[in-house]
Design a protein around this motif. Structure first.
Motif, PDB file in Angstrom:
ATOM      1  N   ASP A   1      15.085  -5.757   7.228  1.00 55.82           N
ATOM      2  CA  ASP A   1      16.279  -4.916   7.134  1.00 55.82           C
ATOM      3  C   ASP A   1      15.924  -3.431   7.095  1.00 55.82           C
ATOM      4  N   TYR A   2      14.812  -3.099   6.451  1.00 55.34           N
ATOM      5  CA  TYR A   2      14.368  -1.703   6.421  1.00 55.34           C
ATOM      6  C   TYR A   2      14.025  -1.218   7.830  1.00 55.34           C
ATOM      7  N   GLU A   3      13.262  -2.016   8.559  1.00 51.10           N
ATOM      8  CA  GLU A   3      12.855  -1.604   9.894  1.00 51.10           C
ATOM      9  C   GLU A   3      14.028  -1.612  10.876  1.00 51.10           C
ATOM     10  N   LEU A   4      14.982  -2.521  10.657  1.00 56.12           N
ATOM     11  CA  LEU A   4      16.187  -2.507  11.484  1.00 56.12           C
ATOM     12  C   LEU A   4      16.991  -1.228  11.221  1.00 56.12           C
TER      13      LEU A   4
ATOM     14  N   GLY B   1       0.837  -1.191   0.000  1.00 54.22           N
ATOM     15  CA  GLY B   1       0.000   0.000   0.000  1.00 54.22           C
ATOM     16  C   GLY B   1       0.872   1.241   0.000  1.00 54.22           C
ATOM     17  N   ASP B   2       0.748   2.041   1.043  1.00 50.88           N
ATOM     18  CA  ASP B   2       1.600   3.228   1.168  1.00 50.88           C
ATOM     19  C   ASP B   2       2.621   3.071   2.290  1.00 50.88           C
ATOM     20  N   THR B   3       2.878   1.802   2.673  1.00 57.15           N
ATOM     21  CA  THR B   3       3.799   1.528   3.787  1.00 57.15           C
ATOM     22  C   THR B   3       4.987   0.705   3.305  1.00 57.15           C
ATOM     23  N   ILE B   4       6.176   1.076   3.759  1.00 52.93           N
ATOM     24  CA  ILE B   4       7.382   0.298   3.478  1.00 52.93           C
ATOM     25  C   ILE B   4       7.611  -0.659   4.639  1.00 52.93           C
TER      26      ILE B   4
END
Length: 277
Positions: free
Chosen positions: A69-72, A62-65
């Motif tokens: 690894d991104y959240e880390l 949607g509009d969320t990544i």
């Protein structure tokens, strides 16, 4: 006349040497080859991390990544006080090229820590444990043909991997261990998840990828079997240039602090919580 020709030859050679030295100096002083470690990153106030474009590392919903690894990387931004920019890149070779040219400071995607890979990178302390597995179809989706369980049965088989994957070296070593040829087909366009889909649809027979990716994809493609190991369990870490030892020290400090936090445990459970079936 003889000495005149020799003088001209020496002059030409000297000019060529000076030109080459000038080109090397210009190359080394270009932004791509300037030294970049903690002080340069702090001055810019930006840490640049390149990661893999997969459901586990980085993807858009949607509009969320989302992605481990991104959240880390975002947790590192909180701990370090730096702005952290995350760039998705399917190709490992392009990620390595960007690291070498200072476009990125860290390769934030799972890379097995081996003797060979240590020659090219500095590695953080272990972040995850992982292994490479054989992805194939289950018998009920493959005309009753049972999945391979013995690595000796991989002789003369064609295994698909993504281009430049560290998996190639493991398969080469495995071929040596079984004393027969294993053919490796490298996919230059697609990532691991696309190879798994191709196996599920019967377009290719075998693929090799990280167990964590296969486990995640099996939720959507029940046709695949990933219960045959290709490698032993390995530490997986993020990679840095050999010229960034201070950044490595800082990154390890941040990561070790993060790994003790409830935030990290929730993140790990979110993406890797379920055991292999």
């Amino acid at each position: 006349m003889k000495y005149k020709k020799r003088f001209i030859l020496y002059f030409v050679l000297l000019a060529m040497v000076l030109f080459i030295m000038h080109m090397i100096r210009t190359r080394l002083l270009s932004p791509d080859f300037q030294h970049r470690d903690v002080s340069e990153i702090a001055q810019e106030d930006t840490l640049r991390i390149v990661t893999d474009y997969t459901p586990l590392s980085y993807h858009i919903s949607g509009d969320t990544i989302l992605g481990f690894d991104y959240e880390l990387a975002k947790l590192i931004a909180k701990r370090s006080g730096l702005q952290v920019k995350v760039y998705p890149e399917v190709s490992l070779s392009k990620s390595v090229e960007g690291l070498e040219r200072n476009r990125y400071d860290i390769i934030g995607r799972p890379i097995p820590v081996t003797t060979d890979s240590k020659e090219y990178f500095l590695f953080t302390d272990p972040i995850l444990l992982n292994k490479q597995v054989l992805v194939q179809r289950k018998a009920e989706y493959n005309n009753g043909k049972k999945p391979i369980r013995n690595q000796l049965d991989l002789a003369q088989k064609h295994l698909y991997i993504i281009s430049d994957a560290p998996t190639r070296l493991r398969i080469m070593n495995l071929a040596h261990e079984i004393g027969d040829t294993i053919y490796v087909n490298e996919e230059n366009t697609y990532g691991d998840e696309q190879l798994i889909i191709m196996v599920a649809k019967g377009e290719i027979e075998f693929a090799v990828c990280d167990e964590t990716i296969a486990q995640e994809m099996s939720k959507h493609y029940p046709e695949i079997d990933f219960n045959t190991d290709i490698s032993f369990t390995q530490f997986q870490s993020w990679a840095l240039r050999h010229t960034s030892p201070l950044l490595l020290d800082s990154l390890n400090t941040w990561l070790n602090d993060i790994k003790k936090s409830p935030e990290f445990q929730k993140l790990k459970t979110k993406y890797y919580g379920k055991k292999r079936k």
